[in-house]
Design an enzyme around this catalytic site. Structure first.
Site, mmCIF file in Angstrom:
data_model
loop_
_atom_site.group_PDB
_atom_site.id
_atom_site.type_symbol
_atom_site.label_atom_id
_atom_site.label_comp_id
_atom_site.label_asym_id
_atom_site.label_seq_id
_atom_site.Cartn_x
_atom_site.Cartn_y
_atom_site.Cartn_z
ATOM 1 N N ARG A 255 60.746 -35.061 9.183
ATOM 2 C CA ARG A 255 59.824 -35.355 8.091
ATOM 3 C C ARG A 255 60.647 -35.569 6.824
ATOM 4 N NH1 ARG A 255 56.706 -30.479 6.715
ATOM 5 N NH2 ARG A 255 57.902 -30.474 4.784
ATOM 6 N N HIS A 259 55.437 -32.157 2.956
ATOM 7 C CA HIS A 259 54.304 -32.038 3.875
ATOM 8 C C HIS A 259 53.150 -32.925 3.421
ATOM 9 C CE1 HIS A 259 51.490 -30.252 6.678
ATOM 10 N NE2 HIS A 259 50.704 -29.904 5.681
ATOM 11 N N TYR A 268 62.121 -24.944 0.460
ATOM 12 C CA TYR A 268 62.402 -24.394 1.788
ATOM 13 C C TYR A 268 63.385 -25.199 2.630
ATOM 14 C CZ TYR A 268 58.637 -27.692 3.051
ATOM 15 O OH TYR A 268 57.846 -28.815 3.194
#
Length: 366
Positions: A255, A259, A268
């Site tokens: 990815r 998100h 993160y």
């Protein structure tokens, strides 16, 4: 069909430099198919980037981008026949467009205009599912129904690595295996379930290894190699069509973006990790391969780019056109026969709208 363990290394037919490699089990798709896949990749990337821009402009409420995952999305879509069905997640918009749904109709749900912007029966695409893994059980039930009706239909059930931590995922695999339903479970392992890395979700050697516990074959594929995805998914689809039952495929991809637009992925994951995956870009890989074989010249590349421009322009025009809300849409297609409660709710809303439209008496009280 006997269950089988996946390979130690994901299946790869075209490497990051665009060089093709022979595989004893999975053939490289022909040049015309790969050129078609490349066109879809270019349009898919443009769709992703245009949708993210529409969010920043306030035209979409949210958009879960699949930038960098387009090879998984396109390869899986092209492996299906016209009569087959797709059960997508919220991040599979590019797969839906590859099945022939107009881009603007795909984004209708994210714009907040309608339950789903397209007719599932026309396109053989179920509505996008936001809850993790719930659509997998629906896919299995649909596939079993197709069996009972003697329909020649295979169902592609898509999910992400995060969905494999949900109970619905395991229930769906078990149900499909027991009843030998014609389903292909396609997991896009993009590394993170929002901020949770894969290592915190499972201790299995791979997600594809989970298939053996349910008595179905599992396979791993390079999710940034559209040719490999098309070949591996295509083989699983044909196995299911021939009565071989379900299978589980894990596509290893990444990815590249957050998100959703509401997420800050810098909290993160390290930027160096993201940068390392930029060299594995599926578009660069396919373009290099097609150029080396002579299938993609400057004129063809320009034509593909122009097509993506037209698609983006049509998408912008459709999304930026405001539509008058119709209150009746809240009650259409909820049930074939409206329940007394639904009828009551409709009358309450329409009465409130009628009263709000009446002029306010002098003094401000009504």
């Amino acid at each position: 069909m006997e269950a089988s363990l996946p390979r130690d290394e994901p299946v790869q037919l075209i490497d990051a430099d665009g060089t093709a490699h022979d595989d004893p089990e999975f053939p490289l798709p022909d040049g015309d198919t790969l050129l078609r896949a490349y066109r879809a990749l270019v349009e898919g990337r443009r769709f992703n980037d245009e949708s993210s821009a529409l969010v920043r402009q306030g035209r979409l409420a949210v958009y879960p981008s699949s930038h960098g995952q387009e090879a998984s999305q396109i390869g899986a879509a092209l492996a299906l026949a016209e009569q087959d069905w797709l059960f997508p997640t919220y991040r599979d918009s590019v797969t839906i467009t590859a099945r022939g749904v107009r881009p603007a109709e795909v984004l209708t749900l994210l714009k907040g205009d309608w339950h789903s912007g397209y007719d599932p029966a026309v396109h053989h695409v179920a509505p996008q599912a936001t809850p993790l893994a719930t659509q997998l059980l629906h896919a299995v039930g649909f596939a079993q129904a197709a069996q009972h009706r003697h329909q020649d239909a295979v169902v592609l059930a898509m999910c992400g690595d995060g969905a494999t931590s949900e109970g619905d995922f395991h229930e769906a695999l078990n149900f499909a295996a027991v009843f030998r339903a014609p389903v292909v479970f396609f997991v896009q392992n993009n590394g993170f379930a929002i901020s949770v890395p894969l290592a915190r979700q499972t201790a299995a050697p791979s997600l594809a290894h989970k298939a053996i516990g349910y008595g179905m074959p599992g396979q791993r594929v390079d999710g940034n190699d559209a040719a490999a995805v098309l070949s591996v998914v295509g083989a699983a689809v044909e196995r299911a069509r021939a009565g071989g039952g379900p299978s589980l495929i894990e596509a290893h991809t990444y990815r590249m973006q957050a998100h959703t637009n509401a997420d800050d992925d810098t909290r993160y994951r390290d930027r160096a990790e993201v940068a390392a995956w930029e060299g594995r870009d599926p578009l660069i890989r396919m373009r290099a391969h097609l150029a080396s074989t002579g299938a993609l010249d400057d004129a063809t590349a320009a034509d593909i780019g122009a097509g993506a421009d037209r698609m983006a322009a049509a998408l912008r025009a459709a999304i930026t056109t405001d539509t008058a809300p119709d209150p009746e849409n809240l009650f259409r297609q909820v049930r074939g026969i409206r329940s007394p409660q639904l009828v009551e709710q409709r009358e309450l809303l329409l009465d409130e709208i009628r009263r709000s439209a009446q002029p306010t008496p002098a003094g401000g009280a009504r």
